[in-house]
Write a protein that holds these residues in place. Structure first.
Motif, PDB file in Angstrom:
ATOM      1  N   TYR A 126     -22.616 -24.172  15.358  1.00 52.80           N
ATOM      2  CA  TYR A 126     -21.667 -24.847  14.473  1.00 52.80           C
ATOM      3  C   TYR A 126     -20.307 -24.806  15.147  1.00 52.80           C
ATOM      4  O   TYR A 126     -20.076 -24.021  16.058  1.00 52.80           O
ATOM      5  CB  TYR A 126     -21.623 -24.210  13.079  1.00 52.80           C
ATOM      6  CG  TYR A 126     -21.268 -22.742  13.070  1.00 52.80           C
ATOM      7  CD1 TYR A 126     -19.936 -22.338  13.005  1.00 52.80           C
ATOM      8  CD2 TYR A 126     -22.252 -21.761  13.130  1.00 52.80           C
ATOM      9  CE1 TYR A 126     -19.597 -21.000  13.004  1.00 52.80           C
ATOM     10  CE2 TYR A 126     -21.921 -20.417  13.129  1.00 52.80           C
ATOM     11  CZ  TYR A 126     -20.597 -20.048  13.063  1.00 52.80           C
ATOM     12  OH  TYR A 126     -20.259 -18.725  13.057  1.00 52.80           O
ATOM     13  N   ASP A 127     -19.401 -25.658  14.711  1.00 61.39           N
ATOM     14  CA  ASP A 127     -18.077 -25.748  15.315  1.00 61.39           C
ATOM     15  C   ASP A 127     -17.214 -24.595  14.805  1.00 61.39           C
ATOM     16  O   ASP A 127     -16.697 -24.624  13.700  1.00 61.39           O
ATOM     17  CB  ASP A 127     -17.435 -27.095  14.976  1.00 61.39           C
ATOM     18  CG  ASP A 127     -16.146 -27.348  15.736  1.00 61.39           C
ATOM     19  OD1 ASP A 127     -15.487 -26.368  16.143  1.00 61.39           O
ATOM     20  OD2 ASP A 127     -15.806 -28.527  15.912  1.00 61.39           O
ATOM     21  N   GLU A 128     -17.083 -23.567  15.640  1.00 61.91           N
ATOM     22  CA  GLU A 128     -16.348 -22.367  15.219  1.00 61.91           C
ATOM     23  C   GLU A 128     -14.874 -22.648  14.968  1.00 61.91           C
ATOM     24  O   GLU A 128     -14.259 -22.018  14.105  1.00 61.91           O
ATOM     25  CB  GLU A 128     -16.518 -21.256  16.250  1.00 61.91           C
ATOM     26  CG  GLU A 128     -17.937 -20.713  16.261  1.00 61.91           C
ATOM     27  CD  GLU A 128     -18.080 -19.476  17.113  1.00 61.91           C
ATOM     28  OE1 GLU A 128     -17.132 -18.668  17.151  1.00 61.91           O
ATOM     29  OE2 GLU A 128     -19.149 -19.323  17.728  1.00 61.91           O
ATOM     30  N   GLU A 129     -14.290 -23.591  15.707  1.00 59.70           N
ATOM     31  CA  GLU A 129     -12.877 -23.911  15.497  1.00 59.70           C
ATOM     32  C   GLU A 129     -12.656 -24.432  14.072  1.00 59.70           C
ATOM     33  O   GLU A 129     -11.701 -24.062  13.399  1.00 59.70           O
ATOM     34  CB  GLU A 129     -12.410 -24.947  16.514  1.00 59.70           C
ATOM     35  CG  GLU A 129     -10.936 -25.255  16.416  1.00 59.70           C
ATOM     36  CD  GLU A 129     -10.465 -26.221  17.489  1.00 59.70           C
ATOM     37  OE1 GLU A 129      -9.293 -26.596  17.417  1.00 59.70           O
ATOM     38  OE2 GLU A 129     -11.250 -26.594  18.373  1.00 59.70           O
ATOM     39  N   VAL A 130     -13.575 -25.273  13.610  1.00 61.34           N
ATOM     40  CA  VAL A 130     -13.475 -25.801  12.249  1.00 61.34           C
ATOM     41  C   VAL A 130     -13.756 -24.703  11.236  1.00 61.34           C
ATOM     42  O   VAL A 130     -13.039 -24.542  10.247  1.00 61.34           O
ATOM     43  CB  VAL A 130     -14.447 -26.995  12.052  1.00 61.34           C
ATOM     44  CG1 VAL A 130     -14.524 -27.407  10.592  1.00 61.34           C
ATOM     45  CG2 VAL A 130     -14.027 -28.165  12.922  1.00 61.34           C
ATOM     46  N   TRP A 131     -14.802 -23.924  11.473  1.00 57.58           N
ATOM     47  CA  TRP A 131     -15.186 -22.903  10.507  1.00 57.58           C
ATOM     48  C   TRP A 131     -14.234 -21.718  10.478  1.00 57.58           C
ATOM     49  O   TRP A 131     -14.146 -21.018   9.466  1.00 57.58           O
ATOM     50  CB  TRP A 131     -16.621 -22.450  10.757  1.00 57.58           C
ATOM     51  CG  TRP A 131     -17.556 -23.392  10.082  1.00 57.58           C
ATOM     52  CD1 TRP A 131     -18.042 -24.558  10.584  1.00 57.58           C
ATOM     53  CD2 TRP A 131     -18.064 -23.292   8.760  1.00 57.58           C
ATOM     54  NE1 TRP A 131     -18.822 -25.183   9.660  1.00 57.58           N
ATOM     55  CE2 TRP A 131     -18.854 -24.420   8.527  1.00 57.58           C
ATOM     56  CE3 TRP A 131     -17.933 -22.344   7.753  1.00 57.58           C
ATOM     57  CZ2 TRP A 131     -19.510 -24.639   7.321  1.00 57.58           C
ATOM     58  CZ3 TRP A 131     -18.587 -22.562   6.555  1.00 57.58           C
ATOM     59  CH2 TRP A 131     -19.362 -23.695   6.348  1.00 57.58           C
ATOM     60  N   ASN A 132     -13.516 -21.470  11.551  1.00 63.03           N
ATOM     61  CA  ASN A 132     -12.567 -20.350  11.558  1.00 63.03           C
ATOM     62  C   ASN A 132     -11.173 -20.760  11.125  1.00 63.03           C
ATOM     63  O   ASN A 132     -10.295 -19.923  11.015  1.00 63.03           O
ATOM     64  CB  ASN A 132     -12.512 -19.715  12.952  1.00 63.03           C
ATOM     65  CG  ASN A 132     -13.800 -19.015  13.296  1.00 63.03           C
ATOM     66  OD1 ASN A 132     -14.538 -18.571  12.426  1.00 63.03           O
ATOM     67  ND2 ASN A 132     -14.103 -18.933  14.578  1.00 63.03           N
ATOM     68  N   PHE A 133     -10.967 -22.061  10.869  1.00 68.67           N
ATOM     69  CA  PHE A 133      -9.667 -22.524  10.401  1.00 68.67           C
ATOM     70  C   PHE A 133      -9.396 -21.909   9.039  1.00 68.67           C
ATOM     71  O   PHE A 133     -10.269 -21.812   8.196  1.00 68.67           O
ATOM     72  CB  PHE A 133      -9.651 -24.052  10.284  1.00 68.67           C
ATOM     73  CG  PHE A 133      -8.315 -24.587   9.851  1.00 68.67           C
ATOM     74  CD1 PHE A 133      -7.353 -24.897  10.796  1.00 68.67           C
ATOM     75  CD2 PHE A 133      -8.015 -24.772   8.517  1.00 68.67           C
ATOM     76  CE1 PHE A 133      -6.119 -25.375  10.413  1.00 68.67           C
ATOM     77  CE2 PHE A 133      -6.785 -25.255   8.120  1.00 68.67           C
ATOM     78  CZ  PHE A 133      -5.838 -25.560   9.074  1.00 68.67           C
TER      79      PHE A 133
END
Length: 178
Positions: free
Chosen positions: A64-71
């Motif tokens: 999964y896109d960690e940048e999106v999910w960690n925002f």
């Protein structure tokens, strides 16, 4: 399961348009997906849902896109906003200038606060204004943005306005006459 912060914010905006939201849900899901705004109050349960969602995404899609999910909304609440940043442009945590970007300060006259925004010279001012309004929970059309006493059109850019690093824009609520 639980959506990431960015999807949740988009969903909250969509759900406010009740008629279209219901239509879209019936079309896409066959039923209306309800919303429990109190679900975010139990942080331990929210964390478990978040972890379950990430595990499910990884299981079904491999990643999964960690940048999106960690925002996190903490980025926005820091009052230091980066508009149209690439992932390699995130070195600006203390308000220092980023190459190819300028710092524009929006002065909210009604709240007596200043918000620092890092923007590229080519970004439309409307994108900056919409982001600012969304972060404040205000309809952008209820605000006016001025530079040297003149209203700033949404289709202008920092470059077309000859804005320089550290320039200030005044923001105020729209005044409606009788």
């Amino acid at each position: 399961l639980y959506p990431c912060h960015l999807v949740e914010q988009m969903w909250h905006c969509h759900i406010l348009d009740v008629v279209n939201y219901c239509h879209d849900m019936m079309l896409l899901c066959g039923h209306v997906v309800g919303h429990n705004p109190d679900g975010a109050l139990d942080s331990a349960a929210k964390q478990k849902r978040d972890e379950a969602t990430r595990a499910s995404l990884k299981e079904h899609f491999g990643r999964y896109d960690e940048e999106v999910w960690n925002f996190s909304s903490d980025v926005l609440e820091g009052k230091n906003h980066n508009i149209e940043l690439r992932s390699d442009d995130t070195s600006n945590q203390q308000g220092a200038a980023i190459p190819d970007m300028i710092r524009i300060i929006i002065i909210d006259e009604s709240r007596k606060e200043e918000v620092l925004n890092n923007v590229r010279g080519t970004v439309k001012m409307g994108a900056l204004f919409k982001t600012y309004a969304a972060n404040k929970g205000i309809d952008v059309l209820s605000l006016r943005f001025h530079l040297d006493g003149e209203t700033i059109p949404f289709d202008e850019t920092p470059a077309s306005l000859a804005l320089e690093d550290g320039d200030r824009i005044n923001c105020m609520l729209k005044q409606v006459g009788c």
